[in-house]
Structures are given as C-alpha cells and as structure tokens.
Design a protein around this motif. Structure first.
Motif, PDB file in Angstrom:
ATOM      1  N   PHE A 101       0.868  -1.161   0.000  1.00  0.00           N
ATOM      2  CA  PHE A 101       0.000   0.000   0.000  1.00  0.00           C
ATOM      3  C   PHE A 101       0.910   1.218   0.000  1.00  0.00           C
ATOM      4  N   VAL A 102       0.644   2.190  -0.865  1.00  0.00           N
ATOM      5  CA  VAL A 102       1.501   3.372  -0.961  1.00  0.00           C
ATOM      6  C   VAL A 102       0.664   4.636  -0.838  1.00  0.00           C
ATOM      7  N   ASP A 103       1.227   5.645  -0.178  1.00  0.00           N
ATOM      8  CA  ASP A 103       0.549   6.931  -0.025  1.00  0.00           C
ATOM      9  C   ASP A 103       0.810   7.814  -1.232  1.00  0.00           C
ATOM     10  N   LEU A 104      -0.233   8.423  -1.740  1.00  0.00           N
ATOM     11  CA  LEU A 104      -0.089   9.482  -2.736  1.00  0.00           C
ATOM     12  C   LEU A 104       0.056  10.783  -1.950  1.00  0.00           C
ATOM     13  N   ASP A 105       1.266  11.010  -1.402  1.00  0.00           N
ATOM     14  CA  ASP A 105       1.431  12.125  -0.475  1.00  0.00           C
ATOM     15  C   ASP A 105       1.540  13.468  -1.175  1.00  0.00           C
ATOM     16  N   THR A 106       1.870  13.465  -2.448  1.00  0.00           N
ATOM     17  CA  THR A 106       1.840  14.674  -3.261  1.00  0.00           C
ATOM     18  C   THR A 106       1.229  14.317  -4.600  1.00  0.00           C
ATOM     19  N   PHE A 107       0.726  15.311  -5.310  1.00  0.00           N
ATOM     20  CA  PHE A 107       0.091  15.039  -6.587  1.00  0.00           C
ATOM     21  C   PHE A 107       1.089  14.666  -7.672  1.00  0.00           C
ATOM     22  N   SER A 108       2.394  14.817  -7.383  1.00  0.00           N
ATOM     23  CA  SER A 108       3.406  14.403  -8.358  1.00  0.00           C
ATOM     24  C   SER A 108       3.868  12.977  -8.122  1.00  0.00           C
ATOM     25  N   THR A 109       3.359  12.341  -7.064  1.00  0.00           N
ATOM     26  CA  THR A 109       3.766  10.970  -6.753  1.00  0.00           C
ATOM     27  C   THR A 109       2.932   9.997  -7.565  1.00  0.00           C
ATOM     28  N   TRP A 110       3.228   9.905  -8.848  1.00  0.00           N
ATOM     29  CA  TRP A 110       2.517   9.005  -9.745  1.00  0.00           C
ATOM     30  C   TRP A 110       3.430   7.877 -10.168  1.00  0.00           C
ATOM     31  N   LEU A 111       2.898   6.687 -10.192  1.00  0.00           N
ATOM     32  CA  LEU A 111       3.636   5.523 -10.659  1.00  0.00           C
ATOM     33  C   LEU A 111       2.706   4.725 -11.570  1.00  0.00           C
ATOM     34  N   ASN A 112       3.253   4.008 -12.512  1.00  0.00           N
ATOM     35  CA  ASN A 112       2.437   3.226 -13.432  1.00  0.00           C
ATOM     36  C   ASN A 112       2.159   1.841 -12.871  1.00  0.00           C
ATOM     37  N   ALA A 113       0.912   1.397 -12.966  1.00  0.00           N
ATOM     38  CA  ALA A 113       0.515   0.111 -12.386  1.00  0.00           C
ATOM     39  C   ALA A 113       1.091  -1.031 -13.189  1.00  0.00           C
ATOM     40  N   GLN A 114       2.153  -1.626 -12.658  1.00  0.00           N
ATOM     41  CA  GLN A 114       2.821  -2.715 -13.349  1.00  0.00           C
ATOM     42  C   GLN A 114       2.947  -3.962 -12.480  1.00  0.00           C
ATOM     43  N   PHE A 115       2.631  -3.876 -11.209  1.00  0.00           N
ATOM     44  CA  PHE A 115       2.995  -4.938 -10.287  1.00  0.00           C
ATOM     45  C   PHE A 115       1.776  -5.565  -9.628  1.00  0.00           C
ATOM     46  N   ASP A 116       1.712  -6.887  -9.714  1.00  0.00           N
ATOM     47  CA  ASP A 116       0.564  -7.596  -9.168  1.00  0.00           C
ATOM     48  C   ASP A 116       0.476  -7.490  -7.647  1.00  0.00           C
ATOM     49  N   ASN A 117       1.590  -7.196  -6.970  1.00  0.00           N
ATOM     50  CA  ASN A 117       1.535  -7.048  -5.514  1.00  0.00           C
ATOM     51  C   ASN A 117       1.256  -5.617  -5.080  1.00  0.00           C
ATOM     52  N   THR A 118       0.773  -4.794  -6.005  1.00  0.00           N
ATOM     53  CA  THR A 118       0.217  -3.494  -5.647  1.00  0.00           C
ATOM     54  C   THR A 118      -1.169  -3.740  -5.046  1.00  0.00           C
ATOM     55  N   ALA A 119      -1.330  -3.416  -3.769  1.00  0.00           N
ATOM     56  CA  ALA A 119      -2.609  -3.667  -3.108  1.00  0.00           C
ATOM     57  C   ALA A 119      -3.512  -2.453  -3.124  1.00  0.00           C
ATOM     58  N   GLY A 120      -2.939  -1.251  -2.974  1.00  0.00           N
ATOM     59  CA  GLY A 120      -3.800  -0.081  -2.943  1.00  0.00           C
ATOM     60  C   GLY A 120      -3.022   1.203  -2.774  1.00  0.00           C
ATOM     61  N   VAL A 121      -3.730   2.307  -2.911  1.00  0.00           N
ATOM     62  CA  VAL A 121      -3.141   3.640  -2.843  1.00  0.00           C
ATOM     63  C   VAL A 121      -3.937   4.479  -1.854  1.00  0.00           C
ATOM     64  N   PHE A 122      -3.252   5.061  -0.882  1.00  0.00           N
ATOM     65  CA  PHE A 122      -3.877   6.004   0.030  1.00  0.00           C
ATOM     66  C   PHE A 122      -3.836   7.387  -0.607  1.00  0.00           C
ATOM     67  N   VAL A 123      -4.979   8.029  -0.748  1.00  0.00           N
ATOM     68  CA  VAL A 123      -5.001   9.382  -1.307  1.00  0.00           C
ATOM     69  C   VAL A 123      -5.435  10.426  -0.293  1.00  0.00           C
ATOM     70  N   GLY A 124      -5.571  10.036   0.962  1.00  0.00           N
ATOM     71  CA  GLY A 124      -5.838  10.986   2.031  1.00  0.00           C
ATOM     72  C   GLY A 124      -5.391  10.367   3.326  1.00  0.00           C
ATOM     73  N   ASN A 125      -4.702  11.122   4.178  1.00  0.00           N
ATOM     74  CA  ASN A 125      -4.196  10.586   5.431  1.00  0.00           C
ATOM     75  C   ASN A 125      -4.678  11.425   6.604  1.00  0.00           C
ATOM     76  N   GLU A 126      -5.246  10.744   7.605  1.00  0.00           N
ATOM     77  CA  GLU A 126      -5.723  11.395   8.813  1.00  0.00           C
ATOM     78  C   GLU A 126      -6.751  12.484   8.527  1.00  0.00           C
ATOM     79  N   VAL A 127      -7.713  12.106   7.733  1.00  0.00           N
ATOM     80  CA  VAL A 127      -8.844  12.983   7.484  1.00  0.00           C
ATOM     81  C   VAL A 127     -10.126  12.204   7.737  1.00  0.00           C
ATOM     82  N   LEU A 128     -11.143  12.903   8.156  1.00  0.00           N
ATOM     83  CA  LEU A 128     -12.456  12.280   8.219  1.00  0.00           C
ATOM     84  C   LEU A 128     -13.048  12.360   6.827  1.00  0.00           C
TER      85      LEU A 128
END
Length: 363
Positions: A101-128
């Motif tokens: 699981f990887v955090d999208l901590d900035t809008f420039s943190t983009w990676l291409n989906a190539q890996f089957d062990n990619t489980a998910g992307v966090f796009v918000g941290n510590e928010v309701l």
C-alpha cells in the motif's frame, strides 16, 4: 485534485509484471485473492528514507527476507519517487508474498501500475472522509484508520476502546483495517491488539493491521535496526540512524510481534460463499456535521479541481479544517517519524479517522 474511485478494486492489467503473486480485489467489505480466499493484512510501515525505499533492490531483498521471518504479508510506504525504477524491489517483496500500500502524499507521486503485488493507494491521510453516500464513482474502495490506544499488557479489548471501534465498523460495506498501530507508551510492546484484530472478536469486520514501524530511529518504534547510531555525516544515515544494511531484530518487540502473528491465521470466508450477501450491501447515508466529529454535512459532492474551501457554507466542511481527532483519555505516545509521514490518532471512540483509496494508475 479529484480521483475516480471504483466500486471494486481491480488494478490495471500489468504492462510489465514481476514474480507471480495473486492479485487482490475487494468484494463487499472484504479483500480477496484470486484463489477466492479472504485476505488479511499483517503489515509493516516501511519508509527507510524521506525519498524512496523501493529503489534499492539489494536492501529490499534483505528486508523482504526478514519480513518473511516476521510473518508480514504487507508493507505501507509513505512516499516514492515516480521516476524511480521499482521493479527490483517490487519483485523482491512479491517473491516472499508481500503486498504494497503506498501513499499518494503529493500530486506528483505518480507511478504506473505494473505490479501484481500493488494492493492499494492512500489518497488521504488522517482525514475524516466519506465511507458513505449513494454515488458509486465517489465512494471508497476501503477505509482505514490509525489507532494507538491499546498500550501494554494491562490493556484489553474493552479498555483500549477497540470494542467501540468494532461496534462502529460493523455493517460497513467496504473493507476496513488499521493503517497504523503499535503504541509505545507502555513497554515492552506486546502487540496483544493483533489477537483482537485478527481473532474472532474483530476478524469478521476488520481486514488486519499495519504495525508502525520497520526501522529503528529516534521515535523508538522500530522493529529492526541496521546497526549502531551513525554519524550524521554518514552517507546512509538520517537523524543519526543508519538506513541500510542487514536488518537486526530489536528485542523484545520483534519477537513479540512475530509470536502474535504466528498464532493468528484467520480464514474468513470463501468468495463464492460470500458474493451473494455482498451484492446486497450498500453504503450508509452520510450523517450531518457535528462539533468535534463528522465535518461534512450530508451526501455532498466531492470537490472539483481548483475548488476552494468555503468555510461558512453549510454543505461543506465546518470552520475547523483539521480532521485530526483529539485524544479522549488515551495516553499520549511519542511523536513519530523523521523519515516517514506517519501520524498518530487517539480517541477513536469519537469517530473513525480514515484514509481513503482512489483508483488511479500508479507504480
């Protein structure tokens, strides 16, 4: 920035894949592997540096092997370099059955989906944020929270407030798990909360937990170290702590967590048995805003690109922009993280502070 979120977590077909590992999807409130087995997270927060821990293949191989010994099947990384070469590290973790699981901590943190062990992307941290509403394109794939209230051997399912968390989460229509846990207010860390999360008290609702954190540094949360404190001038040191080398378990935290996980193997439910009931689930209606609680009034639309916060508008956030939940009687734990973006949230009985997943093309 607005991200479209799918109702089922089905990652983009790989252009270039690494070692064979079963992909993960969400169905209803649970994670499943391709062989229809329910997936439970036994995770570690993994951020060796402020830059990108997934570009040093040799180091990843050493850490992946040690994590396999620990019993981990997941890592959380808070920041990556979108221009880095991640194939070696992703392969190293896939080889031992570890997902990311990887955090999208900035809008420039983009990676291409190539890996089957990619489980998910966090796009918000510590928010309701919303785990509710009737618009599928704006709903979540999963919901997670940071909790540091189960502290020491004298705590319990009731004392820690986990029983209230379980009551609050029951009936969720998407997977929910702990994105950080591992209180250090009482030593040694026993990790007894794992027995609740991955045991019969909670495993019917929760999908596991990510323990904070892998590397030892000034915050004293580490499960391993790479050697004695190093001079600040060392090339692989940050905050006087070495960031590479052979991982050495820190006693007794490492062995305590390993012992807990070794006894916990929830089987959950088979996808074929669960799918009929999952199709009948629907997200709850969004509540109205309340002081010190839910910050959004009802089922409002997600913001558009460039939209600004109207603090006094009744259909948007309240006048308090921070979504961090304050503690209510829980012991404070040390400030965390020089190299990562981890934060702690106490007082989870107030409400669920979450991290939401956006379906985006990455890694």
């Amino acid at each position: 920035m607005l991200f479209t979120i799918s109702s089922i977590l089905a990652f983009v077909a790989a252009v270039q894949t690494v070692s064979a590992i079963s992909k993960i999807s969400t169905v209803g409130s649970k994670f499943f592997t391709e062989d229809e087995n329910q997936f439970y997270i036994k995770g570690i927060a993994y951020q060796l540096t402020e830059d990108d821990p997934l570009i040093n293949t040799d180091q990843c191989k050493l850490d992946a092997k040690q994590m396999q010994d620990l019993g981990a099947n997941t890592i959380r990384v808070y920041h990556v370099d979108p221009n880095g070469d991640h194939k070696g590290c992703m392969s190293a973790f896939a080889d031992v059955g570890i997902y990311l699981f990887v955090d999208l901590d900035t809008f420039s943190t983009w990676l291409n989906a190539q890996f089957d062990n990619t489980a998910g992307v966090f796009v918000g941290n510590e928010v309701l944020n919303t785990a509710c509403g009737e618009t599928p394109s704006e709903s979540l794939d999963f919901f997670s929270l940071n909790a540091y209230e189960w502290c020491g051997a004298d705590s319990s399912y009731m004392i820690s407030g986990y029983s209230q968390l379980q009551a609050n989460a029951s009936g969720y229509s998407i997977p929910i798990f702990f994105s950080e846990t591992g209180c250090t207010a009482v030593r040694p860390r026993t990790f007894q909360d794992q027995s609740a999360i991955l045991g019969p008290q909670m495993d019917g609702t929760w999908s596991g937990a990510i323990v904070y954190e892998w590397i030892q540094e000034a915050n004293d949360y580490g499960l391993i170290s790479y050697g004695p404190s190093a001079a600040a001038t060392a090339t692989d040191a940050v905050g006087d702590y070495t960031r590479s080398g052979t991982p050495t378990p820190i006693s007794p935290d490492y062995s305590n967590l390993k012992s807990q996980w070794a006894t916990l193997s929830p089987t959950g439910v088979k996808l074929s048995d669960y799918s009929p009931s999952a199709s009948k689930q629907s997200p709850p209606a969004c509540p109205v805003s309340t002081p010190d609680g839910w910050l959004v009034n009802g089922n409002v639309a997600l913001p558009t690109v460039g939209q600004t916060l109207e603090r006094n508008a009744p259909t948007t956030a309240t006048s308090t922009p921070s979504a961090t939940v304050s503690a209510t009687g829980a012991s404070a734990t040390p400030t965390k993280g020089t190299a990562n973006g981890g934060r702690e949230i106490a007082g989870m009985s107030i409400g669920l502070a979450g991290v939401m997943l956006g379906f985006i093309v990455w890694l």
